[in-house]
Design an enzyme around this catalytic site. Sequence first.
Site, PDB file in Angstrom:
ATOM      1  N   HIS A  58       0.818  -1.225   0.000  1.00 27.90           N
ATOM      2  CA  HIS A  58       0.000   0.000   0.000  1.00 27.90           C
ATOM      3  C   HIS A  58       0.845   1.265   0.000  1.00 27.90           C
ATOM      4  CE1 HIS A  58      -3.441  -2.638   1.775  1.00 27.90           C
ATOM      5  NE2 HIS A  58      -3.305  -2.792   0.463  1.00 27.90           N
ATOM      6  N   CYS A  68       4.373  14.009  -6.931  1.00 29.56           N
ATOM      7  CA  CYS A  68       3.729  15.103  -7.651  1.00 29.56           C
ATOM      8  C   CYS A  68       2.503  14.583  -8.398  1.00 29.56           C
ATOM      9  CB  CYS A  68       4.731  15.701  -8.633  1.00 29.56           C
ATOM     10  SG  CYS A  68       4.021  16.977  -9.689  1.00 29.56           S
ATOM     11  N   THR A  85      -2.980  -8.092  11.520  1.00 29.25           N
ATOM     12  CA  THR A  85      -3.866  -7.522  10.517  1.00 29.25           C
ATOM     13  C   THR A  85      -5.268  -8.077  10.673  1.00 29.25           C
ATOM     14  OG1 THR A  85      -4.297  -7.215   8.147  1.00 29.25           O
ATOM     15  CG2 THR A  85      -3.164  -9.255   8.776  1.00 29.25           C
TER      16      THR A  85
HETATM   17  C1  BV8 Z   1      -7.937  -2.345  -5.079  1.00 29.91           C
HETATM   18  C2  BV8 Z   1      -2.876   2.925   2.733  1.00 29.91           C
HETATM   19  C3  BV8 Z   1      -8.505  -2.562  -7.374  1.00 29.91           C
HETATM   20  C4  BV8 Z   1      -3.519   4.271   2.922  1.00 29.91           C
HETATM   21  C5  BV8 Z   1      -4.709   1.304   2.816  1.00 29.91           C
HETATM   22  C6  BV8 Z   1     -11.998  -7.368  -3.472  1.00 29.91           C
HETATM   23  C7  BV8 Z   1     -10.926  -7.342  -4.353  1.00 29.91           C
HETATM   24  C8  BV8 Z   1     -10.279  -6.137  -4.622  1.00 29.91           C
HETATM   25  C9  BV8 Z   1     -10.682  -4.957  -3.990  1.00 29.91           C
HETATM   26  C10 BV8 Z   1     -11.733  -4.986  -3.114  1.00 29.91           C
HETATM   27  C11 BV8 Z   1     -12.397  -6.182  -2.862  1.00 29.91           C
HETATM   28  N1  BV8 Z   1     -13.383  -5.902  -1.987  1.00 29.91           N
HETATM   29  C12 BV8 Z   1     -13.367  -4.591  -1.670  1.00 29.91           C
HETATM   30  C13 BV8 Z   1     -12.383  -4.004  -2.343  1.00 29.91           C
HETATM   31  C14 BV8 Z   1     -12.063  -2.578  -2.263  1.00 29.91           C
HETATM   32  C15 BV8 Z   1     -11.071  -2.276  -1.146  1.00 29.91           C
HETATM   33  C16 BV8 Z   1     -11.285  -3.068   0.106  1.00 29.91           C
HETATM   34  O1  BV8 Z   1     -10.658  -4.085   0.324  1.00 29.91           O
HETATM   35  N2  BV8 Z   1     -12.181  -2.589   0.963  1.00 29.91           N
HETATM   36  C17 BV8 Z   1     -12.404  -3.229   2.228  1.00 29.91           C
HETATM   37  C18 BV8 Z   1     -12.736  -2.176   3.261  1.00 29.91           C
HETATM   38  C19 BV8 Z   1     -13.523  -4.241   2.067  1.00 29.91           C
HETATM   39  N3  BV8 Z   1      -9.738  -2.480  -1.640  1.00 29.91           N
HETATM   40  C20 BV8 Z   1      -9.135  -1.501  -2.335  1.00 29.91           C
HETATM   41  O2  BV8 Z   1      -9.690  -0.459  -2.653  1.00 29.91           O
HETATM   42  C21 BV8 Z   1      -7.711  -1.746  -2.755  1.00 29.91           C
HETATM   43  N4  BV8 Z   1      -7.565  -1.460  -4.168  1.00 29.91           N
HETATM   44  O3  BV8 Z   1      -8.442  -3.372  -4.801  1.00 29.91           O
HETATM   45  O4  BV8 Z   1      -7.727  -1.923  -6.401  1.00 29.91           O
HETATM   46  C22 BV8 Z   1      -9.773  -1.766  -7.417  1.00 29.91           C
HETATM   47  C23 BV8 Z   1      -9.735  -0.563  -8.071  1.00 29.91           C
HETATM   48  C24 BV8 Z   1     -10.930   0.172  -8.174  1.00 29.91           C
HETATM   49  C25 BV8 Z   1     -12.114  -0.279  -7.568  1.00 29.91           C
HETATM   50  C26 BV8 Z   1     -12.106  -1.489  -6.849  1.00 29.91           C
HETATM   51  C27 BV8 Z   1     -10.930  -2.229  -6.778  1.00 29.91           C
HETATM   52  C28 BV8 Z   1      -6.763  -0.793  -2.056  1.00 29.91           C
HETATM   53  C29 BV8 Z   1      -6.769  -1.027  -0.575  1.00 29.91           C
HETATM   54  C30 BV8 Z   1      -5.617  -0.242   0.074  1.00 29.91           C
HETATM   55  C31 BV8 Z   1      -6.155   0.920   0.871  1.00 29.91           C
HETATM   56  N5  BV8 Z   1      -5.048   1.572   1.593  1.00 29.91           N
HETATM   57  N6  BV8 Z   1      -3.653   1.892   3.418  1.00 29.91           N
HETATM   58  C32 BV8 Z   1      -3.391   4.783   4.337  1.00 29.91           C
HETATM   59  O5  BV8 Z   1      -2.724   4.159   5.165  1.00 29.91           O
HETATM   60  O6  BV8 Z   1      -3.973   5.836   4.609  1.00 29.91           O
HETATM   61  S1  BV8 Z   1      -5.611   0.174   3.666  1.00 29.91           S
HETATM   62  C33 BV8 Z   1      -5.161   0.177   5.274  1.00 29.91           C
HETATM   63  O7  BV8 Z   1      -6.232  -0.413   5.975  1.00 29.91           O
HETATM   64  C34 BV8 Z   1      -3.985  -0.687   5.615  1.00 29.91           C
HETATM   65  O8  BV8 Z   1      -2.958  -0.575   4.654  1.00 29.91           O
HETATM   66  C35 BV8 Z   1      -4.555  -2.056   5.748  1.00 29.91           C
HETATM   67  O9  BV8 Z   1      -4.566  -2.720   4.530  1.00 29.91           O
HETATM   68  C36 BV8 Z   1      -5.979  -1.755   6.171  1.00 29.91           C
HETATM   69  C37 BV8 Z   1      -6.153  -1.958   7.677  1.00 29.91           C
HETATM   70  O10 BV8 Z   1      -5.845  -3.199   7.944  1.00 29.91           O
HETATM   71  P1  BV8 Z   1      -4.833  -3.599   9.127  1.00 29.91           P
HETATM   72  O11 BV8 Z   1      -3.448  -3.239   8.752  1.00 29.91           O
HETATM   73  O12 BV8 Z   1      -5.158  -4.986   9.375  1.00 29.91           O
HETATM   74  O13 BV8 Z   1      -5.192  -2.698  10.373  1.00 29.91           O
HETATM   75  P2  BV8 Z   1      -6.497  -2.796  11.265  1.00 29.91           P
HETATM   76  O14 BV8 Z   1      -6.482  -1.612  12.140  1.00 29.91           O
HETATM   77  O15 BV8 Z   1      -7.680  -3.059  10.386  1.00 29.91           O
HETATM   78  O16 BV8 Z   1      -6.305  -4.114  12.151  1.00 29.91           O
HETATM   79  C38 BV8 Z   1      -5.225  -4.197  13.053  1.00 29.91           C
HETATM   80  C39 BV8 Z   1      -5.221  -5.619  13.568  1.00 29.91           C
HETATM   81  O17 BV8 Z   1      -4.125  -5.750  14.468  1.00 29.91           O
HETATM   82  C40 BV8 Z   1      -6.460  -5.972  14.357  1.00 29.91           C
HETATM   83  O18 BV8 Z   1      -6.928  -7.246  13.947  1.00 29.91           O
HETATM   84  C41 BV8 Z   1      -5.997  -6.007  15.818  1.00 29.91           C
HETATM   85  O19 BV8 Z   1      -6.646  -7.038  16.546  1.00 29.91           O
HETATM   86  C42 BV8 Z   1      -4.551  -6.335  15.674  1.00 29.91           C
HETATM   87  N7  BV8 Z   1      -3.691  -5.745  16.708  1.00 29.91           N
HETATM   88  C43 BV8 Z   1      -3.793  -4.533  17.285  1.00 29.91           C
HETATM   89  N8  BV8 Z   1      -2.751  -4.362  18.143  1.00 29.91           N
HETATM   90  C44 BV8 Z   1      -2.001  -5.490  18.071  1.00 29.91           C
HETATM   91  C45 BV8 Z   1      -2.592  -6.378  17.153  1.00 29.91           C
HETATM   92  N9  BV8 Z   1      -2.076  -7.589  16.879  1.00 29.91           N
HETATM   93  C46 BV8 Z   1      -0.936  -7.938  17.512  1.00 29.91           C
HETATM   94  N10 BV8 Z   1      -0.300  -7.139  18.383  1.00 29.91           N
HETATM   95  C47 BV8 Z   1      -0.799  -5.914  18.684  1.00 29.91           C
HETATM   96  N11 BV8 Z   1      -0.160  -5.124  19.586  1.00 29.91           N
END
Ligand code: BV8
Length: 265
Positions: free
Chosen positions: A137, A145, A206
């Site tokens: 990501h 730019c 994650t």
């Molecule tokens: C795309 C950068 C093609 C920006 C981020 C199916 C196929 C393809 C696409 C999709 C699909 N279904 C839906 C989609 C669209 C979308 C998507 O997935 N939506 C989700 C919400 C359903 N995907 C996209 O748009 C992707 N692009 O597919 O392109 C396309 C093109 C056009 C139209 C459609 C598709 C792009 C996705 C990337 C977005 N950018 N980040 C920024 O940072 O600002 S995403 C960002 O959120 C992260 O990078 C990461 O991926 C996500 C969050 O996830 P986590 O890292 O897991 O963090 P989270 O807080 O959720 O969880 C933390 C975990 O840690 C928890 O489980 C917790 O219990 C645990 N934890 C906490 N503390 C600890 C711990 N574990 C251990 N120790 C600890 N101390």
Amino acid sequence: MDPSSSDAPDGLAPSPAEAGVASWLRSATRVVVITGAGVSAESSIPTYRDKMEGLWASFDFRTLATPEAFSRDPETVSRWYDFRRTKCLEAEPNPGHIALARLEREIESRGGRFTLLTQNVDRLHQRAGSRHVVELHGNIIEWRCTTTGRRVAELPAPILEFPVASPWGGVLRPNVVWFGESLPEDAVATATRASQECDLFLSIGTSAVVYPAAGFIQLARAAGARTVEVNRDATPISGVVDAALVGRSGQILPRLVERAFSSKG
Ligand code: BV8
């Protein structure tokens, strides 16, 4: 292997489940790790699940992390990313990052292959010494730019106005992948090939809900790899992995790597 709490009895010696995963690490020759915000949480970088605070308390990251949000309100989005960028630069790699960098060295010193896929944009893996990092990501440290696509390694300090003017005309944007944007083709190709060829795949810190990043573990499973999750909370993959270690990445990862590769064995 049943999912089990990884709270080792005395906090130091690994649990039976951890001991099993450590033995898998020792015998694996092609290892893939994917990390999420739960790894950087141990460096006090808030996860995406965490409620945002202060100035950003009324925002939801999914409404800011999109190209539409940036074109609608480039000032607010740029301010948010600069705020997060500063937090990332102030943060330090934690024992989990350091353990993963050691794991890469241990696997490669035995002639194996190691690939670190990260969803994190903070570059803490690289600062901890990991070399083969695939940024699925992008990263928040570099900006680019919007007119020429050229990157800047760092922003001017202090930033006098938002959005940040580009040296080449137009404005700069963070070099991250926003929702609705495609992942870098080379990153997807590398991640796909490594996941299809690995014999051990670990998903760490994650929520496993953002695609296509969350799909790589399925490729590994389909190719016959053993799969492991290290996470504080249950996720959609907790019930399908071969071992689910529940707990903090900054505590579990150093124990796993030490158990797997310390001379005591
Ligand atoms: C795309 C950068 C093609 C920006 C981020 C199916 C196929 C393809 C696409 C999709 C699909 N279904 C839906 C989609 C669209 C979308 C998507 O997935 N939506 C989700 C919400 C359903 N995907 C996209 O748009 C992707 N692009 O597919 O392109 C396309 C093109 C056009 C139209 C459609 C598709 C792009 C996705 C990337 C977005 N950018 N980040 C920024 O940072 O600002 S995403 C960002 O959120 C992260 O990078 C990461 O991926 C996500 C969050 O996830 P986590 O890292 O897991 O963090 P989270 O807080 O959720 O969880 C933390 C975990 O840690 C928890 O489980 C917790 O219990 C645990 N934890 C906490 N503390 C600890 C711990 N574990 C251990 N120790 C600890 N101390």
